[in-house]
Scaffold this motif. Structure first.
Motif, PDB file in Angstrom:
ATOM      1  N   UNK A 138      -4.801 -12.760  -6.250  1.00  0.00           N
ATOM      2  CA  UNK A 138      -3.822 -12.679  -7.338  1.00  0.00           C
ATOM      3  C   UNK A 138      -2.565 -11.925  -6.923  1.00  0.00           C
ATOM      4  N   UNK A 139      -2.709 -11.008  -5.968  1.00  0.00           N
ATOM      5  CA  UNK A 139      -1.599 -10.179  -5.519  1.00  0.00           C
ATOM      6  C   UNK A 139      -1.909  -9.757  -4.082  1.00  0.00           C
ATOM      7  N   UNK A 140      -0.893  -9.377  -3.328  1.00  0.00           N
ATOM      8  CA  UNK A 140      -1.103  -9.040  -1.914  1.00  0.00           C
ATOM      9  C   UNK A 140      -0.348  -7.779  -1.538  1.00  0.00           C
ATOM     10  N   UNK A 141      -0.896  -7.080  -0.527  1.00  0.00           N
ATOM     11  CA  UNK A 141      -0.230  -5.943   0.107  1.00  0.00           C
ATOM     12  C   UNK A 141      -0.050  -6.316   1.571  1.00  0.00           C
ATOM     13  N   UNK A 142       1.154  -6.147   2.096  1.00  0.00           N
ATOM     14  CA  UNK A 142       1.431  -6.698   3.417  1.00  0.00           C
ATOM     15  C   UNK A 142       2.403  -5.843   4.208  1.00  0.00           C
ATOM     16  N   UNK A 143       2.377  -6.069   5.538  1.00  0.00           N
ATOM     17  CA  UNK A 143       3.460  -5.613   6.406  1.00  0.00           C
ATOM     18  C   UNK A 143       4.247  -6.879   6.770  1.00  0.00           C
ATOM     19  N   UNK A 144       4.804  -6.954   7.967  1.00  0.00           N
ATOM     20  CA  UNK A 144       5.634  -8.116   8.298  1.00  0.00           C
ATOM     21  C   UNK A 144       4.851  -9.215   9.022  1.00  0.00           C
ATOM     22  N   UNK A 196       4.032   4.833  -0.818  1.00  0.00           N
ATOM     23  CA  UNK A 196       2.808   5.367  -0.216  1.00  0.00           C
ATOM     24  C   UNK A 196       1.619   4.574  -0.735  1.00  0.00           C
ATOM     25  N   UNK A 197       0.438   4.833  -0.191  1.00  0.00           N
ATOM     26  CA  UNK A 197      -0.773   4.160  -0.671  1.00  0.00           C
ATOM     27  C   UNK A 197      -1.054   4.540  -2.111  1.00  0.00           C
ATOM     28  N   UNK A 198      -0.821   5.800  -2.450  1.00  0.00           N
ATOM     29  CA  UNK A 198      -1.058   6.266  -3.817  1.00  0.00           C
ATOM     30  C   UNK A 198      -0.164   5.552  -4.825  1.00  0.00           C
ATOM     31  N   UNK A 199       0.973   5.098  -4.359  1.00  0.00           N
ATOM     32  CA  UNK A 199       1.937   4.386  -5.207  1.00  0.00           C
ATOM     33  C   UNK A 199       1.562   2.918  -5.408  1.00  0.00           C
ATOM     34  N   UNK A 200       0.574   2.436  -4.644  1.00  0.00           N
ATOM     35  CA  UNK A 200       0.253   1.012  -4.646  1.00  0.00           C
ATOM     36  C   UNK A 200      -0.234   0.491  -5.998  1.00  0.00           C
ATOM     37  N   UNK A 201      -1.078   1.264  -6.674  1.00  0.00           N
ATOM     38  CA  UNK A 201      -1.666   0.751  -7.910  1.00  0.00           C
ATOM     39  C   UNK A 201      -0.582   0.374  -8.920  1.00  0.00           C
ATOM     40  N   UNK A 202       0.374   1.267  -9.105  1.00  0.00           N
ATOM     41  CA  UNK A 202       1.470   0.995 -10.046  1.00  0.00           C
ATOM     42  C   UNK A 202       2.291  -0.205  -9.593  1.00  0.00           C
ATOM     43  N   UNK A 203       2.601  -0.242  -8.290  1.00  0.00           N
ATOM     44  CA  UNK A 203       3.413  -1.339  -7.761  1.00  0.00           C
ATOM     45  C   UNK A 203       2.700  -2.684  -7.884  1.00  0.00           C
ATOM     46  N   UNK A 204       1.399  -2.698  -7.669  1.00  0.00           N
ATOM     47  CA  UNK A 204       0.640  -3.946  -7.767  1.00  0.00           C
ATOM     48  C   UNK A 204       0.645  -4.484  -9.201  1.00  0.00           C
ATOM     49  N   UNK A 205       0.465  -3.602 -10.169  1.00  0.00           N
ATOM     50  CA  UNK A 205       0.500  -4.053 -11.558  1.00  0.00           C
ATOM     51  C   UNK A 205       1.890  -4.540 -11.949  1.00  0.00           C
ATOM     52  N   UNK A 212       2.804  -8.244 -13.312  1.00  0.00           N
ATOM     53  CA  UNK A 212       3.433  -8.408 -14.625  1.00  0.00           C
ATOM     54  C   UNK A 212       4.805  -9.068 -14.537  1.00  0.00           C
ATOM     55  N   UNK A 213       5.521  -8.813 -13.411  1.00  0.00           N
ATOM     56  CA  UNK A 213       6.880  -9.357 -13.267  1.00  0.00           C
ATOM     57  C   UNK A 213       7.042 -10.046 -11.902  1.00  0.00           C
ATOM     58  N   UNK A 214       6.344 -11.167 -11.683  1.00  0.00           N
ATOM     59  CA  UNK A 214       6.461 -11.848 -10.377  1.00  0.00           C
ATOM     60  C   UNK A 214       7.869 -12.387 -10.161  1.00  0.00           C
ATOM     61  N   UNK A 215       8.321 -12.340  -8.921  1.00  0.00           N
ATOM     62  CA  UNK A 215       9.665 -12.795  -8.569  1.00  0.00           C
ATOM     63  C   UNK A 215       9.619 -14.281  -8.201  1.00  0.00           C
ATOM     64  N   UNK A 216       9.890 -15.132  -9.170  1.00  0.00           N
ATOM     65  CA  UNK A 216       9.841 -16.581  -8.931  1.00  0.00           C
ATOM     66  C   UNK A 216      10.982 -17.048  -8.033  1.00  0.00           C
ATOM     67  N   UNK A 217      12.064 -16.285  -8.010  1.00  0.00           N
ATOM     68  CA  UNK A 217      13.229 -16.686  -7.225  1.00  0.00           C
ATOM     69  C   UNK A 217      12.920 -16.704  -5.739  1.00  0.00           C
TER      70      UNK A 217
END
Length: 408
Positions: free
Chosen positions: A308-314, A356-365, A369-374
């Motif tokens: 449903x969502x991903x965490x990535x580097x390059x 940071x990793x601790x910031x991930x949970x908020x960023x993932x939600x 909630x607001x996927x970038x379709x563009x």
């Protein structure tokens, strides 16, 4: 002061690496001539090649490239051409045979020492540095093991279209190279102008398989044993520094329980990282805390298809996610390794980035909630041939296997 010294060290190392490019090209060129001479002597003494066959040979280097070999072979089988062989390191033999059986592919395994002294209808490569081993008069095609990202190597060149694909400074190793998106031809030609004559735009067999599997998301979840009670977060890491696992592996392991409160965690790590003791320790901790770790010999396609969502580097995997419309949060990215205007550069600049990793949970939600379709639209415009992989790749390989090669 320390940062300045580190920057100077990296710059010096990059310049030193660049000085080795021409010697490396000529080393493999001479190695190829030596093998060709030995092959000719064996053919002369034996009367015929070791295997005088009408099969297409696929050359795989590791578990990652096996996926691309089998998906391209699957496309050929759809066109009625299933006479294929594959050569790879011996420890991949069982995995290749198992997955070929599951896909009902008529593909056989042949050891590298036999394959390099045989005559083939066509040779398909998924990695560089193996082309010098084989008969150069045999038609050859390079199929990249991933979408070209625009990421620079430590030699300050592209991986796919850098010096590793050149037989001499003016002659590519391959008769054709299949580009996965429209911008690749220009990217390749900026590296070495002679690439323009051999690069052909098509599409990516794995990408098409991924889109097909994503349409079966619910049944796939059941088969993979993934519940519906939490969103699935796929963590994707390339190799080297700075990659997601190299920069944040230990922190991800320590925060796994915190992230698991809201998400089902799946980790896909580049095979080159798996051998590291540090990475193995991190992955053991993640598995002990309930995360799913995809083995390097296993296909990641189905797991991405249910995410449903991903965490990535390059990593190039982020482009597959973006093309599926999966929201991405980037962590541990170094934009200075990207060619400006490349696809990954485009995705990173239009996606969320965690501090940071601790910031991930908020960023993932937030990403959910607001996927970038563009960004999906911008990236998909670079893939005008989506849906035509079987026809295009089959035609390219068919044309190449039918030609009489004039290069000596």
């Amino acid at each position: 002061m320390v940062q300045t010294m580190a920057t100077r060290f990296q710059t010096g190392l990059r310049r030193l690496s660049q000085l080795t490019i021409l010697p490396r090209i000529w080393f493999f060129y001479l190695a190829g001539l030596s093998i060709a001479l030995l092959r000719r002597l064996l053919w002369t003494a034996g009367g015929t090649p070791v295997e005088n066959t009408e099969e297409i040979l696929y050359v795989a280097k590791n578990g990652l490239s096996v996926l691309y070999v089998l998906e391209n072979a699957r496309l050929l089988s759809q066109r009625g051409n299933a006479k294929c062989a594959v050569t790879a390191p011996p420890w991949l033999r069982r995995e290749i045979q198992r997955r070929a059986r599951e896909a009902s592919l008529g593909i056989r395994f042949t050891p590298l020492h036999r394959a390099m002294f045989a005559k083939w209808k066509l040779i398909v490569y998924t990695h560089h540095y193996l082309g010098f081993c084989f008969d150069r008069t045999t038609p050859s095609v390079y199929v990249s093991h991933g979408i070209e990202t625009g990421k620079k190597t430590r030699y300050d060149t592209l991986y796919t279209y850098g010096f590793k694909g050149m037989r001499t400074p003016r002659e590519p190793v391959y008769h054709s190279m299949i580009a996965t998106h429209a911008a690749e031809i220009d990217m390749a030609s900026r590296e070495y102008p002679s690439y323009r004559a051999v690069v052909t735009t098509s599409t990516d067999a794995v990408l098409e398989r991924l889109i097909f599997r994503a349409a079966q998301k619910h049944s796939l979840k059941t088969r993979l044993g993934i519940a519906d009670n939490k969103p699935v977060a796929l963590f994707m890491s390339t190799w080297g520094r700075p990659s997601l696992m190299s920069s944040h592996g230990e922190e991800l392991a320590s925060e796994a329980e915190f992230l698991s409160e809201d998400f089902q965690l799946i980790f896909a790590v580049h095979p080159k990282l798996i051998g590291s003791r540090r990475t193995q320790s991190v992955l053991r901790t993640l598995k002990a805390k309930g995360a799913k770790v995809i083995p390097p010999v296993m296909s990641w396609v189905d797991y991405m298809a249910v995410s449903d969502v991903a965490v990535s580097d390059i990593t190039s995997m982020c482009l597959y996610s973006a093309l599926l419309g999966i929201p991405i949060v980037f962590l541990g990215c170094s934009l200075d390794r990207l060619i400006p205007g490349g696809l990954v550069d485009e995705v990173v600049r239009h996606s969320s980035q965690a501090r940071s990793v601790r910031d991930l949970k908020t960023r993932l939600w937030d990403a959910l909630d607001r996927p970038n379709r563009e960004v999906v639209k911008r990236i998909r415009n670079q893939f005008p041939h989506l849906g035509d992989a079987a026809h295009l790749i089959g035609t390219i390989l068919g044309d190449r296997s039918a030609i009489t090669c004039l290069r000596t």
